[in-house]
Design a protein around this motif. Structure first.
Motif, PDB file in Angstrom:
ATOM      1  N   THR A  17       6.089  -2.411  20.956  1.00  0.00           N
ATOM      2  CA  THR A  17       4.668  -2.088  20.928  1.00  0.00           C
ATOM      3  C   THR A  17       4.431  -0.784  20.173  1.00  0.00           C
ATOM      4  OG1 THR A  17       4.357  -3.181  23.050  1.00  0.00           O
ATOM      5  CG2 THR A  17       2.632  -1.683  22.358  1.00  0.00           C
ATOM      6  N   PHE A  18       5.275   0.198  20.438  1.00  0.00           N
ATOM      7  CA  PHE A  18       5.161   1.472  19.720  1.00  0.00           C
ATOM      8  C   PHE A  18       5.412   1.275  18.231  1.00  0.00           C
ATOM      9  CE2 PHE A  18       7.501   5.197  18.029  1.00  0.00           C
ATOM     10  CZ  PHE A  18       6.435   6.076  17.951  1.00  0.00           C
ATOM     11  N   LEU A  19       6.471   0.547  17.900  1.00  0.00           N
ATOM     12  CA  LEU A  19       6.791   0.327  16.486  1.00  0.00           C
ATOM     13  C   LEU A  19       5.663  -0.408  15.770  1.00  0.00           C
ATOM     14  CD1 LEU A  19      10.580  -0.647  16.652  1.00  0.00           C
ATOM     15  CD2 LEU A  19       9.579   1.544  15.970  1.00  0.00           C
ATOM     16  N   ASN A  20       5.006  -1.315  16.479  1.00  0.00           N
ATOM     17  CA  ASN A  20       3.900  -2.039  15.843  1.00  0.00           C
ATOM     18  C   ASN A  20       2.680  -1.151  15.637  1.00  0.00           C
ATOM     19  OD1 ASN A  20       4.446  -4.832  15.071  1.00  0.00           O
ATOM     20  ND2 ASN A  20       5.129  -5.035  17.186  1.00  0.00           N
ATOM     21  N   SER A  21       2.536  -0.110  16.443  1.00  0.00           N
ATOM     22  CA  SER A  21       1.486   0.866  16.173  1.00  0.00           C
ATOM     23  C   SER A  21       1.797   1.642  14.893  1.00  0.00           C
ATOM     24  CB  SER A  21       1.353   1.841  17.346  1.00  0.00           C
ATOM     25  OG  SER A  21       0.907   1.184  18.498  1.00  0.00           O
ATOM     26  N   VAL A  22       3.076   1.866  14.643  1.00  0.00           N
ATOM     27  CA  VAL A  22       3.496   2.582  13.437  1.00  0.00           C
ATOM     28  C   VAL A  22       3.327   1.697  12.195  1.00  0.00           C
ATOM     29  CG1 VAL A  22       5.425   3.689  12.248  1.00  0.00           C
ATOM     30  CG2 VAL A  22       5.115   4.039  14.708  1.00  0.00           C
ATOM     31  N   VAL A  23       3.923   0.520  12.223  1.00  0.00           N
ATOM     32  CA  VAL A  23       3.878  -0.330  11.024  1.00  0.00           C
ATOM     33  C   VAL A  23       2.473  -0.883  10.795  1.00  0.00           C
ATOM     34  CG1 VAL A  23       6.313  -0.922  11.284  1.00  0.00           C
ATOM     35  CG2 VAL A  23       4.593  -2.471  12.204  1.00  0.00           C
ATOM     36  N   GLY A  24       1.706  -1.068  11.893  1.00  0.00           N
ATOM     37  CA  GLY A  24       0.341  -1.571  11.767  1.00  0.00           C
ATOM     38  C   GLY A  24      -0.599  -0.580  11.126  1.00  0.00           C
ATOM     39  N   TYR A  55      -1.217  14.990  16.013  1.00  0.00           N
ATOM     40  CA  TYR A  55      -0.984  15.233  14.590  1.00  0.00           C
ATOM     41  C   TYR A  55       0.484  15.571  14.304  1.00  0.00           C
ATOM     42  CZ  TYR A  55      -6.048  15.452  14.736  1.00  0.00           C
ATOM     43  OH  TYR A  55      -7.378  15.146  14.952  1.00  0.00           O
ATOM     44  N   GLU A  56       1.338  15.218  15.248  1.00  0.00           N
ATOM     45  CA  GLU A  56       2.763  15.507  15.095  1.00  0.00           C
ATOM     46  C   GLU A  56       3.614  14.254  14.952  1.00  0.00           C
ATOM     47  OE1 GLU A  56       4.292  18.425  14.727  1.00  0.00           O
ATOM     48  OE2 GLU A  56       2.300  19.341  14.672  1.00  0.00           O
ATOM     49  N   ILE A  57       3.024  13.085  15.177  1.00  0.00           N
ATOM     50  CA  ILE A  57       3.814  11.845  15.162  1.00  0.00           C
ATOM     51  C   ILE A  57       4.454  11.629  13.802  1.00  0.00           C
ATOM     52  CG2 ILE A  57       3.720   9.334  15.469  1.00  0.00           C
ATOM     53  CD1 ILE A  57       1.326   9.853  17.386  1.00  0.00           C
ATOM     54  N   VAL A 117       0.837  -1.193   0.000  1.00  0.00           N
ATOM     55  CA  VAL A 117       0.000   0.000   0.000  1.00  0.00           C
ATOM     56  C   VAL A 117       0.879   1.253   0.000  1.00  0.00           C
ATOM     57  CG1 VAL A 117      -1.695   1.332   1.334  1.00  0.00           C
ATOM     58  CG2 VAL A 117      -1.872  -1.153   1.207  1.00  0.00           C
ATOM     59  N   VAL A 118       0.559   2.176  -0.896  1.00  0.00           N
ATOM     60  CA  VAL A 118       1.214   3.477  -0.869  1.00  0.00           C
ATOM     61  C   VAL A 118       0.477   4.330   0.161  1.00  0.00           C
ATOM     62  CG1 VAL A 118       1.807   5.542  -2.169  1.00  0.00           C
ATOM     63  CG2 VAL A 118       1.873   3.303  -3.293  1.00  0.00           C
ATOM     64  N   LYS A 119       1.176   4.742   1.207  1.00  0.00           N
ATOM     65  CA  LYS A 119       0.520   5.470   2.281  1.00  0.00           C
ATOM     66  C   LYS A 119       1.368   6.668   2.678  1.00  0.00           C
ATOM     67  CE  LYS A 119      -2.451   4.583   6.140  1.00  0.00           C
ATOM     68  NZ  LYS A 119      -3.279   3.540   6.751  1.00  0.00           N
ATOM     69  N   ASP A 120       0.760   7.831   2.641  1.00  0.00           N
ATOM     70  CA  ASP A 120       1.478   9.036   3.049  1.00  0.00           C
ATOM     71  C   ASP A 120       1.548   9.110   4.569  1.00  0.00           C
ATOM     72  OD1 ASP A 120       1.820   9.916   0.430  1.00  0.00           O
ATOM     73  OD2 ASP A 120      -0.124  10.947   0.415  1.00  0.00           O
ATOM     74  N   MET A 121       2.698   9.523   5.067  1.00  0.00           N
ATOM     75  CA  MET A 121       2.834   9.757   6.508  1.00  0.00           C
ATOM     76  C   MET A 121       2.395  11.194   6.767  1.00  0.00           C
ATOM     77  SD  MET A 121       6.360   7.660   7.310  1.00  0.00           S
ATOM     78  CE  MET A 121       6.187   7.756   9.082  1.00  0.00           C
ATOM     79  N   ASN A 122       1.084  11.352   6.997  1.00  0.00           N
ATOM     80  CA  ASN A 122       0.495  12.671   7.174  1.00  0.00           C
ATOM     81  C   ASN A 122      -0.277  12.716   8.489  1.00  0.00           C
ATOM     82  OD1 ASN A 122      -1.787  11.143   6.638  1.00  0.00           O
ATOM     83  ND2 ASN A 122      -1.925  11.842   4.508  1.00  0.00           N
ATOM     84  N   ASP A 123      -1.138  13.723   8.654  1.00  0.00           N
ATOM     85  CA  ASP A 123      -1.884  13.876   9.905  1.00  0.00           C
ATOM     86  C   ASP A 123      -2.831  12.705  10.156  1.00  0.00           C
ATOM     87  OD1 ASP A 123      -0.567  16.205  10.348  1.00  0.00           O
ATOM     88  OD2 ASP A 123      -2.286  17.534  10.040  1.00  0.00           O
ATOM     89  N   ASP A 124      -3.451  12.187   9.099  1.00  0.00           N
ATOM     90  CA  ASP A 124      -4.341  11.028   9.267  1.00  0.00           C
ATOM     91  C   ASP A 124      -3.558   9.823   9.779  1.00  0.00           C
ATOM     92  OD1 ASP A 124      -6.526  12.459   8.418  1.00  0.00           O
ATOM     93  OD2 ASP A 124      -6.404  11.776   6.336  1.00  0.00           O
ATOM     94  N   SER A 133      -0.765   9.980  11.443  1.00  0.00           N
ATOM     95  CA  SER A 133      -0.369  10.306  12.812  1.00  0.00           C
ATOM     96  C   SER A 133      -1.490   9.984  13.796  1.00  0.00           C
ATOM     97  CB  SER A 133      -0.011  11.791  12.894  1.00  0.00           C
ATOM     98  OG  SER A 133       0.393  12.137  14.191  1.00  0.00           O
ATOM     99  N   GLU A 134      -2.704  10.360  13.456  1.00  0.00           N
ATOM    100  CA  GLU A 134      -3.847  10.109  14.339  1.00  0.00           C
ATOM    101  C   GLU A 134      -4.082   8.613  14.510  1.00  0.00           C
ATOM    102  OE1 GLU A 134      -8.482  11.569  14.919  1.00  0.00           O
ATOM    103  OE2 GLU A 134      -7.520  11.749  12.947  1.00  0.00           O
ATOM    104  N   GLN A 135      -3.892   7.855  13.426  1.00  0.00           N
ATOM    105  CA  GLN A 135      -4.077   6.407  13.498  1.00  0.00           C
ATOM    106  C   GLN A 135      -3.061   5.765  14.432  1.00  0.00           C
ATOM    107  OE1 GLN A 135      -4.321   4.633   9.609  1.00  0.00           O
ATOM    108  NE2 GLN A 135      -4.461   2.547  10.386  1.00  0.00           N
ATOM    109  N   VAL A 136      -1.805   6.171  14.340  1.00  0.00           N
ATOM    110  CA  VAL A 136      -0.759   5.644  15.220  1.00  0.00           C
ATOM    111  C   VAL A 136      -1.055   6.031  16.675  1.00  0.00           C
ATOM    112  CG1 VAL A 136       1.698   5.752  15.819  1.00  0.00           C
ATOM    113  CG2 VAL A 136       1.000   5.673  13.412  1.00  0.00           C
ATOM    114  N   TYR A 137      -1.439   7.269  16.883  1.00  0.00           N
ATOM    115  CA  TYR A 137      -1.766   7.774  18.223  1.00  0.00           C
ATOM    116  C   TYR A 137      -2.865   6.932  18.864  1.00  0.00           C
ATOM    117  CZ  TYR A 137      -3.680  10.978  21.758  1.00  0.00           C
ATOM    118  OH  TYR A 137      -4.154  11.530  22.922  1.00  0.00           O
ATOM    119  N   THR A 138      -3.963   6.753  18.147  1.00  0.00           N
ATOM    120  CA  THR A 138      -5.105   6.003  18.681  1.00  0.00           C
ATOM    121  C   THR A 138      -4.738   4.555  18.950  1.00  0.00           C
ATOM    122  OG1 THR A 138      -6.628   7.443  17.478  1.00  0.00           O
ATOM    123  CG2 THR A 138      -7.498   5.331  18.252  1.00  0.00           C
ATOM    124  N   SER A 139      -4.040   3.942  18.002  1.00  0.00           N
ATOM    125  CA  SER A 139      -3.655   2.538  18.141  1.00  0.00           C
ATOM    126  C   SER A 139      -2.745   2.337  19.348  1.00  0.00           C
ATOM    127  CB  SER A 139      -2.944   2.070  16.866  1.00  0.00           C
ATOM    128  OG  SER A 139      -2.382   0.790  17.044  1.00  0.00           O
TER     129      SER A 139
END
Length: 708
Positions: free
Chosen positions: A227-234, A92-94, A52-59, A61-67
């Motif tokens: 755990t943090f890294l898996n929130s990012v890659v997940g 929105y800064e992650i 998947v092509v996925k931009d590392m943007n505010d959306d 960031s919010e997904q990683v934060y929540t996860s």
């Protein structure tokens, strides 16, 4: 299912939410350089190589934060709304931090959470030191997605109180029921008071909590940062995961079904490392002195000084006990039976985990013999291509069954979560002549057809494939190929799991070779796979030709229920030749469907599945003892209706193939395992119906070419 079972499931889930927490006593084991390198490498691998092509943007960031926040505190036991306000400045800064290899968000949360863990120990200890009041009218909802984070520390403590009260209440209820049963059997049994039973229950809960937090405190920074890294890659998809070095080692073991060591399963009992079970045929089993229940006190490598492992975390203890084939380990052991201490010398060897591998059995039905092959996983050892794998073992097993003149094969893929794509293709090739088995597609590219290139068909007889909702990935490739070719009848749950993606395991040091420490690996989704008919198995899975009701029938289950799962799509179908193996395919399917529809036991199972769904949706419990008991009694009455749902006496007799006879004579553990397996098969209504289908199939020899 009665309320006790329902509660136990809830409490297990509660415990698992704790064990998912990776906390550490302090920052002393952190490695900031390694953390930044991991972030740097992972973000580059993902943005360049993920399907998947996925931009590392505010959306993002919010997904990683929540996860991350929800993953750390799924039961809302640690963070308050005040904490979230502090964390929210990163919401929105992650993405920006990650682009700069900055882990400030992680460090902030980690520091906060470490304090919360210490607070938690004082909370539960204090709450469990006094009796709970069970005459109070209050409830708890254990669907924590619906529960807001606590407003303040007082409300947080009240969350703790209710969760612990529910735990104690369920234990008291169980104790009262057991006591009543004893009194019915023996009127002289001394009856304990409610207060006495409640005190016992609180002591048990306290002991469990203490053991749980002992395990939590053993976890290191590496576990926590994972755990943090898996929130990012997940955030890319649910099947992309970061594997720390220890996790990668366990993954390799699971994939190959073997390891090098002494052949013992270990468990943690307080501060001690205990032998839980010996692996049949392993070095410790052959040596004969080590037994289940023995406690390992010290470990020495050959004649070197022994290392004291009392109080050591289990993963670290295992690291010292395992070792290369041919090396000696000396264990100082306290024996379970007599309490004596002795030194046991064991020469390490390759240990094969028998339950991972293909096994077969033979059953006679109406004068004909049929073979059942259980394939628990598509295993392979990528480091040794000449070693055994699921495809080689499957070919051998079929040859052995052919030598005993079986008339058909039932392939049991229930609960098979997948494994090696390579072996799935090769196993499919055992049932067809050469041709396409699956199509794979990288991002932005045309699909690639993966073929079985061996013209030999190992088995040209009748085939039935048994699946369920937990059959996933490589299992779905095989089942889909058999279905598209018309080579087998697929029978089981309504549809399989629906994992139509391919992951590659990539050592992170490959991308940063100058770093000497092991950085672990990333298991990254790089492809989607498609059936030869062009459809994806993603989300949809494989729909059974014959669906049988089971306990999962109405549950939320499978890929379609995962957040962030990739979508279903299709590609052009491949060119393949259908075998059209059966002259009565449709008739057999219709006959089975009618048989299932009229079967009283299947009707009962279907009702049970609906009842389970209703109970799954009811997540509220009364914490008033009288009301709780009434709810329990009502559920007990309802559950009795389904007591016999899965009790099935088929009168079928399963026996091991002849080649196993001498193995079982030498290995009583293997014999016991086979006896237990055969007893379970004889009670299995799904196996019984699959064998009915297999018996009814009639072969023909026509083919039909399908062109794209």
């Amino acid at each position: 299912m009665n309320l006790r079972n329902k509660i136990s499931i809830s409490l297990i889930a509660l415990s698992l939410s704790f064990t998912a927490i990776h906390a550490n006593k302090s920052f002393k084991n952190t490695d900031p350089e390694k953390d930044k390198i991991l972030v740097y490498v992972l973000k580059n691998i993902l943005t360049r190589g993920h399907f998947v092509v996925k931009d590392m943007n505010d959306d993002f960031s919010e997904q990683v934060y929540t996860s991350f926040i929800e993953g750390l505190d799924p039961s809302k036991r640690y963070f308050t709304q005040k904490d979230l306000k502090e964390f929210s400045k990163f919401k929105y800064e992650i993405d920006n931090q990650l682009l700069e290899d900055d882990v400030s968000f992680y460090n902030t949360v980690y520091a906060n959470f470490t304090k919360k863990i210490k607070n938690a120990k004082s909370y539960y200890a204090e709450l469990l030191s006094q009796p709970f009041h069970f005459d109070k009218n209050e409830t708890i909802d254990i669907d924590y997605d619906k529960v807001p984070f606590a407003k303040n520390e007082n409300q947080l403590i009240d969350y703790w109180r209710k969760q612990l009260k529910l735990n104690v209440l369920s234990r008291v209820q169980n104790k009262i029921e057991k006591q009543d049963d004893k009194i019915k059997k023996d009127s002289k049994t001394k009856k304990k008071s409610f207060d006495s039973l409640e005190k016992e229950a609180r002591a048990e809960v306290l002991k469990n909590m203490d053991e749980l937090y002992l395990r939590i405190e053993e976890l290191e920074h590496e576990d926590w940062f994972s755990t943090f890294l898996n929130s990012v890659v997940g955030a890319f998809d649910p099947h992309t995961t970061y594997m720390a070095p220890r996790t990668k080692e366990r993954f390799d073991q699971d994939m190959s079904g073997k390891l090098e060591g002494i052949g013992a399963r270990l468990s943690k009992k307080g501060i001690y490392t205990e032998i839980f079970e010996l692996v049949s045929g392993g070095p410790a089993w052959k040596q004969g002195e080590l037994e289940a229940g023995d406690v390992i006190l010290e470990v020495a490598q050959g004649d070197k000084e022994p290392l004291d492992i009392v109080g050591m975390r289990l993963d670290d203890a295992i690291k010292f006990i395992k070792g290369k084939k041919g090396t000696e380990v000396r264990l100082t052991v306290k024996k379970k039976l007599d309490g004596t201490t002795r030194i046991i010398s064991i020469i390490r060897d390759v240990v094969e985990l028998e339950e991972t591998f293909v096994k077969s059995t033979i059953v006679e039905k109406e004068g004909k013999k049929y073979g059942l092959i259980n394939l628990p996983r598509f295993y392979i050892d990528f480091s040794d291509i000449d070693s055994r794998d699921s495809a080689k073992d499957m070919e051998k097993e079929i040859a052995r069954l052919k030598s005993e003149n079986v008339s058909g094969l039932l392939i049991d893929l229930r609960n098979n979560g997948g494994g090696s794509l390579k072996t799935a293709i090769e196993i499919a090739g055992l049932f067809i002549t050469e041709g396409p088995v699956v199509q794979v597609k990288y991002r932005g590219q045309d699909p690639i057809v993966k073929n079985d290139e061996n013209p030999k068909m190992q088995w040209d007889g009748a085939v039935v494939v048994l699946v369920n909702e937990l059959s996933a990935s490589a299992s779905e490739i095989f089942a889909a190929a058999m279905q598209d070719y018309g080579r087998a009848v697929i029978i089981g749950g309504n549809q399989t799991y629906g994992k139509g993606t391919v992951q590659s395991v990539i050592p992170i040091n490959n991308f940063y070779p100058k770093y000497e420490k092991d950085l672990g690996a990333i298991k990254m989704t790089i492809q989607k796979f498609y059936r030869v008919n062009g459809g994806s198995t993603q989300i949809e899975g494989v729909y059974s030709d014959i669906a049988m009701p089971n306990k999962y029938s109405y549950m939320k289950f499978g890929e379609r229920d995962l957040t962030g799962a990739l979508i279903w799509d299709k590609v052009p179908q491949a060119k393949y030749t259908k075998t059209n193996s059966y002259e009565n395919f449709s008739d057999v399917i219709n006959k089975s469907k009618n048989r299932i529809a009229l079967d009283e036991q299947f009707k009962l199972i279907n009702e049970y599945a609906k009842w389970l769904k209703e109970n799954q949706e009811d997540t509220s419990y009364s914490l008033n003892f009288k009301d709780f008991s009434k709810e329990s009694a009502l559920l007990e009455v309802a559950s009795k209706k389904y007591t016999n749902a899965f009790k099935n006496e088929t009168k079928l007799n399963f026996e091991s193939p002849k080649y196993e006879f001498p193995l079982i004579e030498k290995d009583s553990v293997l014999g016991d395992k086979r006896t237990a397996w055969h007893k379970n098969l004889a009670k299995d209504i799904y196996v019984a119906e699959a064998l009915n289908v297999l018996k009814d199939l009639k072969l023909k020899n026509t083919t039909e070419t399908v062109r794209n």
